[in-house]
Design a protein around this motif. Structure first.
Motif, PDB file in Angstrom:
ATOM      1  N   ALA A 193       0.442  -5.137  10.563  1.00 37.29           N
ATOM      2  CA  ALA A 193       0.829  -3.865  11.195  1.00 37.29           C
ATOM      3  C   ALA A 193       2.079  -3.960  12.069  1.00 37.29           C
ATOM      4  O   ALA A 193       2.542  -2.942  12.581  1.00 37.29           O
ATOM      5  N   ALA A 194       2.645  -5.164  12.229  1.00 36.66           N
ATOM      6  CA  ALA A 194       3.779  -5.286  13.149  1.00 36.66           C
ATOM      7  C   ALA A 194       5.085  -4.761  12.566  1.00 36.66           C
ATOM      8  O   ALA A 194       6.047  -4.554  13.306  1.00 36.66           O
ATOM      9  N   SER A 195       5.118  -4.533  11.263  1.00 33.69           N
ATOM     10  CA  SER A 195       6.414  -4.266  10.631  1.00 33.69           C
ATOM     11  C   SER A 195       6.248  -3.383   9.403  1.00 33.69           C
ATOM     12  O   SER A 195       5.155  -3.284   8.837  1.00 33.69           O
ATOM     13  N   GLY A 196       7.329  -2.755   9.010  1.00 37.32           N
ATOM     14  CA  GLY A 196       7.449  -2.104   7.705  1.00 37.32           C
ATOM     15  C   GLY A 196       6.305  -1.183   7.317  1.00 37.32           C
ATOM     16  O   GLY A 196       5.949  -0.249   8.047  1.00 37.32           O
ATOM     17  N   ILE A 197       5.722  -1.466   6.163  1.00 38.65           N
ATOM     18  CA  ILE A 197       4.689  -0.596   5.579  1.00 38.65           C
ATOM     19  C   ILE A 197       3.424  -0.591   6.442  1.00 38.65           C
ATOM     20  O   ILE A 197       2.804   0.464   6.645  1.00 38.65           O
ATOM     21  N   GLY A 198       3.042  -1.742   6.977  1.00 38.63           N
ATOM     22  CA  GLY A 198       1.839  -1.813   7.811  1.00 38.63           C
ATOM     23  C   GLY A 198       1.997  -0.984   9.074  1.00 38.63           C
ATOM     24  O   GLY A 198       1.060  -0.271   9.486  1.00 38.63           O
ATOM     25  N   ARG A 199       3.157  -1.076   9.668  1.00 40.73           N
ATOM     26  CA  ARG A 199       3.424  -0.311  10.891  1.00 40.73           C
ATOM     27  C   ARG A 199       3.356   1.200  10.603  1.00 40.73           C
ATOM     28  O   ARG A 199       2.712   1.961  11.334  1.00 40.73           O
ATOM     29  N   ALA A 200       3.997   1.614   9.514  1.00 37.26           N
ATOM     30  CA  ALA A 200       3.988   3.042   9.149  1.00 37.26           C
ATOM     31  C   ALA A 200       2.569   3.500   8.816  1.00 37.26           C
ATOM     32  O   ALA A 200       2.185   4.646   9.110  1.00 37.26           O
ATOM     33  N   ARG A 238      16.318   7.405  -5.040  1.00 33.63           N
ATOM     34  CA  ARG A 238      16.327   6.771  -3.714  1.00 33.63           C
ATOM     35  C   ARG A 238      15.313   5.640  -3.712  1.00 33.63           C
ATOM     36  O   ARG A 238      14.421   5.605  -4.560  1.00 33.63           O
ATOM     37  N   ILE A 239      15.464   4.706  -2.761  1.00 28.25           N
ATOM     38  CA  ILE A 239      14.401   3.721  -2.585  1.00 28.25           C
ATOM     39  C   ILE A 239      13.359   4.315  -1.641  1.00 28.25           C
ATOM     40  O   ILE A 239      13.615   5.312  -0.957  1.00 28.25           O
ATOM     41  N   ALA A 240      12.172   3.699  -1.621  1.00 27.35           N
ATOM     42  CA  ALA A 240      11.075   4.246  -0.808  1.00 27.35           C
ATOM     43  C   ALA A 240      11.299   3.949   0.670  1.00 27.35           C
ATOM     44  O   ALA A 240      11.879   2.920   1.028  1.00 27.35           O
ATOM     45  N   GLN A 241      10.810   4.822   1.491  1.00 29.85           N
ATOM     46  CA  GLN A 241      10.681   4.564   2.924  1.00 29.85           C
ATOM     47  C   GLN A 241       9.235   4.107   3.179  1.00 29.85           C
ATOM     48  O   GLN A 241       8.325   4.455   2.406  1.00 29.85           O
ATOM     49  N   PRO A 242       8.991   3.346   4.248  1.00 23.27           N
ATOM     50  CA  PRO A 242       7.621   2.868   4.505  1.00 23.27           C
ATOM     51  C   PRO A 242       6.599   4.007   4.533  1.00 23.27           C
ATOM     52  O   PRO A 242       5.453   3.832   4.106  1.00 23.27           O
ATOM     53  N   GLU A 243       7.014   5.174   4.989  1.00 21.48           N
ATOM     54  CA  GLU A 243       6.092   6.318   5.089  1.00 21.48           C
ATOM     55  C   GLU A 243       5.619   6.781   3.702  1.00 21.48           C
ATOM     56  O   GLU A 243       4.502   7.301   3.565  1.00 21.48           O
ATOM     57  N   ASP A 244       6.458   6.608   2.662  1.00 16.23           N
ATOM     58  CA  ASP A 244       6.027   6.965   1.299  1.00 16.23           C
ATOM     59  C   ASP A 244       4.819   6.133   0.898  1.00 16.23           C
ATOM     60  O   ASP A 244       3.917   6.613   0.203  1.00 16.23           O
ATOM     61  N   ILE A 245       4.812   4.874   1.313  1.00 17.16           N
ATOM     62  CA  ILE A 245       3.719   3.970   0.934  1.00 17.16           C
ATOM     63  C   ILE A 245       2.520   4.196   1.870  1.00 17.16           C
ATOM     64  O   ILE A 245       1.364   4.163   1.431  1.00 17.16           O
ATOM     65  N   ALA A 246       2.800   4.468   3.140  1.00 17.41           N
ATOM     66  CA  ALA A 246       1.709   4.749   4.093  1.00 17.41           C
ATOM     67  C   ALA A 246       0.881   5.940   3.611  1.00 17.41           C
ATOM     68  O   ALA A 246      -0.355   5.922   3.698  1.00 17.41           O
ATOM     69  N   LYS A 247       1.551   6.959   3.084  1.00 16.67           N
ATOM     70  CA  LYS A 247       0.818   8.143   2.602  1.00 16.67           C
ATOM     71  C   LYS A 247      -0.153   7.760   1.478  1.00 16.67           C
ATOM     72  O   LYS A 247      -1.263   8.284   1.385  1.00 16.67           O
ATOM     73  N   ALA A 248       0.282   6.831   0.621  1.00 16.42           N
ATOM     74  CA  ALA A 248      -0.596   6.372  -0.465  1.00 16.42           C
ATOM     75  C   ALA A 248      -1.779   5.576   0.094  1.00 16.42           C
ATOM     76  O   ALA A 248      -2.897   5.665  -0.428  1.00 16.42           O
ATOM     77  N   CYS A 249      -1.546   4.806   1.165  1.00 18.23           N
ATOM     78  CA  CYS A 249      -2.659   4.068   1.809  1.00 18.23           C
ATOM     79  C   CYS A 249      -3.682   5.055   2.358  1.00 18.23           C
ATOM     80  O   CYS A 249      -4.892   4.838   2.233  1.00 18.23           O
ATOM     81  N   LEU A 250      -3.216   6.128   2.967  1.00 14.86           N
ATOM     82  CA  LEU A 250      -4.149   7.128   3.499  1.00 14.86           C
ATOM     83  C   LEU A 250      -4.898   7.814   2.360  1.00 14.86           C
ATOM     84  O   LEU A 250      -6.113   8.034   2.448  1.00 14.86           O
ATOM     85  N   PHE A 251      -4.191   8.094   1.272  1.00 12.46           N
ATOM     86  CA  PHE A 251      -4.840   8.719   0.112  1.00 12.46           C
ATOM     87  C   PHE A 251      -5.968   7.829  -0.420  1.00 12.46           C
ATOM     88  O   PHE A 251      -7.094   8.297  -0.660  1.00 12.46           O
ATOM     89  N   LEU A 252      -5.683   6.514  -0.563  1.00 11.01           N
ATOM     90  CA  LEU A 252      -6.691   5.606  -1.137  1.00 11.01           C
ATOM     91  C   LEU A 252      -7.820   5.293  -0.154  1.00 11.01           C
ATOM     92  O   LEU A 252      -8.800   4.653  -0.525  1.00 11.01           O
ATOM     93  N   SER A 253      -7.681   5.732   1.089  1.00  8.33           N
ATOM     94  CA  SER A 253      -8.757   5.578   2.079  1.00  8.33           C
ATOM     95  C   SER A 253      -9.517   6.892   2.272  1.00  8.33           C
ATOM     96  O   SER A 253     -10.524   6.908   2.983  1.00  8.33           O
ATOM     97  N   GLY A 254      -9.033   7.950   1.690  1.00 11.50           N
ATOM     98  CA  GLY A 254      -9.551   9.284   2.023  1.00 11.50           C
ATOM     99  C   GLY A 254     -10.532   9.835   0.996  1.00 11.50           C
ATOM    100  O   GLY A 254     -10.794   9.235  -0.052  1.00 11.50           O
ATOM    101  N   ASP A 255     -11.069  11.009   1.301  1.00  7.27           N
ATOM    102  CA  ASP A 255     -12.072  11.634   0.429  1.00  7.27           C
ATOM    103  C   ASP A 255     -11.510  11.969  -0.951  1.00  7.27           C
ATOM    104  O   ASP A 255     -12.234  11.944  -1.943  1.00  7.27           O
ATOM    105  N   ALA A 256     -10.223  12.275  -1.024  1.00  5.27           N
ATOM    106  CA  ALA A 256      -9.624  12.678  -2.304  1.00  5.27           C
ATOM    107  C   ALA A 256      -9.655  11.555  -3.339  1.00  5.27           C
ATOM    108  O   ALA A 256      -9.514  11.807  -4.532  1.00  5.27           O
ATOM    109  N   SER A 257      -9.851  10.305  -2.896  1.00  4.20           N
ATOM    110  CA  SER A 257      -9.839   9.172  -3.840  1.00  4.20           C
ATOM    111  C   SER A 257     -11.203   8.484  -3.912  1.00  4.20           C
ATOM    112  O   SER A 257     -11.281   7.325  -4.312  1.00  4.20           O
ATOM    113  N   SER A 258     -12.274   9.203  -3.557  1.00  8.72           N
ATOM    114  CA  SER A 258     -13.577   8.529  -3.425  1.00  8.72           C
ATOM    115  C   SER A 258     -14.129   7.997  -4.752  1.00  8.72           C
ATOM    116  O   SER A 258     -15.023   7.152  -4.741  1.00  8.72           O
ATOM    117  N   TYR A 259     -13.607   8.458  -5.907  1.00 10.36           N
ATOM    118  CA  TYR A 259     -14.088   7.953  -7.216  1.00 10.36           C
ATOM    119  C   TYR A 259     -13.030   7.082  -7.897  1.00 10.36           C
ATOM    120  O   TYR A 259     -13.085   6.820  -9.087  1.00 10.36           O
TER     121      TYR A 259
END
Ligand SMILES: NC(=O)c1ccc[n+]([C@@H]2O[C@H](COP(=O)([O-])OP(=O)(O)OC[C@H]3O[C@@H](n4cnc5c(N)ncnc54)[C@H](O)[C@@H]3O)[C@@H](O)[C@H]2O)c1
Length: 263
Positions: free
Chosen positions: A18-25, A223-244
């Motif tokens: 979490a100190a840097s980059g994608i983890g921090r975002a 464009r290349i990705a920003q860390p927030e683009d990947i953070a959003k996917a982490c939230l998606f894969l932790s959330g109700d929308a991806s429960s199956y």
């Protein structure tokens, strides 16, 4: 996920790396949804002041602690501490990773071993340390999400150890997902191409120290990705929308691995 979603409000979440980059975002993304966040990393100097930043961003609670993913007793201790301070653990996000470049013929054995120790073995022992906490507490959405790479799908010259560690990580994710499926804990990975973080910044532009390694460059989306683009996917894969959804390595790469570009 809608910006006003409250599905992570008060939920205990640990982010390794979490100190840097994608983890921090990602830690900041969960904080913005009111989660309780443990920001864990081997680089403690870069965690200084981050707990306050997470609380300012909206975290119901936050703390930072040292965690080296090569050290299983340290991981057990820090995840016990996380569960004690945050009141359990619902989601583990594993973003710790290192990139070492160079032709396979030239790479030093200790560099090769380091890449596997952090990127692959680190994920295994982190997930194992998190499991008793994920499996206890209330029955609700629980998940493990790891950062794999587009290199797992389409490896590149001069980063062979990294690519091999990431496809190995993706295989661990597949197997762990099936082993945990009946418990309801989902296990998935994300495969970004180039993301603008401290990991890739040394390779941006012309440099003599690339050892033949080249970034993927701009995606088909321009464009290349920003860390927030990947953070959003982490939230998606932790959330109700991806429960199956479980056992996948999801490209989040602007189409970089979808097809060869037109020449
Ligand atoms: N940046 C990219 O283009 C890109 C592309 C594909 C995949 N990834 C993956 O995404 C993840 C995050 O990368 P990033 O770009 O944010 O890089 P980064 O270097 O900004 O962050 C990586 C974090 O991992 C931590 N880390 C390294 N060794 C560790 C250890 N032994 N124990 C605990 N933490 C450790 C570092 O201290 C750092 O905070 C990595 O797994 C990386 O391989 C990155």
């Amino acid at each position: 996920m809608p910006e006003n979603s409250n599905e992570f409000q008060g939920r205990p979440i640990a982010v390794l790396g979490a100190a840097s980059g994608i983890g921090r975002a990602t830690a900041l993304g969960f904080a913005a949804h009111g989660a309780k966040v443990a920001a864990l990393d081997v680089n403690t100097s870069q965690l200084e002041g981050f707990a306050e930043e997470l609380k300012t961003a909206g975290a119901e609670n936050a703390f930072c602690a040292a965690a080296d993913v090569r050290d299983s007793s340290m991981l057990n201790a820090v995840l016990n501490q996380t569960a004690a301070e945050l009141g359990g653990l619902d989601h583990l996000v594993f973003t710790s990773g290192i990139l070492r470049v160079g032709a396979l013929a030239d790479m030093a054995e200790d560099e090769f071993d380091d890449v596997f120790a952090v990127n692959m073995r680190g994920f295994w022992i982190a997930a194992r340390a998190a499991l008793p906490h994920l499996q206890s507490g209330p029955e609700r959405r629980k998940s493990i999400t790891a950062l794999s790479s587009a290199a797992a799908i389409r490896p590149k010259a001069s980063s062979g150890a990294y690519a091999a560690s990431k496809i190995a990580l993706s295989h661990l994710v597949r197997v762990l997902a099936v082993e945990l499926a009946s418990s309801g804990i989902t296990v998935n990975a994300i495969a970004p191409a180039t993301v603008d973080t401290p990991m890739t910044q040394p390779f941006m532009g012309e440099t003599s120290a690339n050892h033949g390694y080249r970034l993927s460059g701009t995606s088909p989306m321009g464009r290349i990705a920003q860390p927030e683009d990947i953070a959003k996917a982490c939230l998606f894969l932790s959330g109700d929308a991806s429960s199956y959804i479980t056992g996948i390595t999801m490209p989040v790469d602007g189409g970089s691995t979808a097809a060869m570009p037109r020449t």
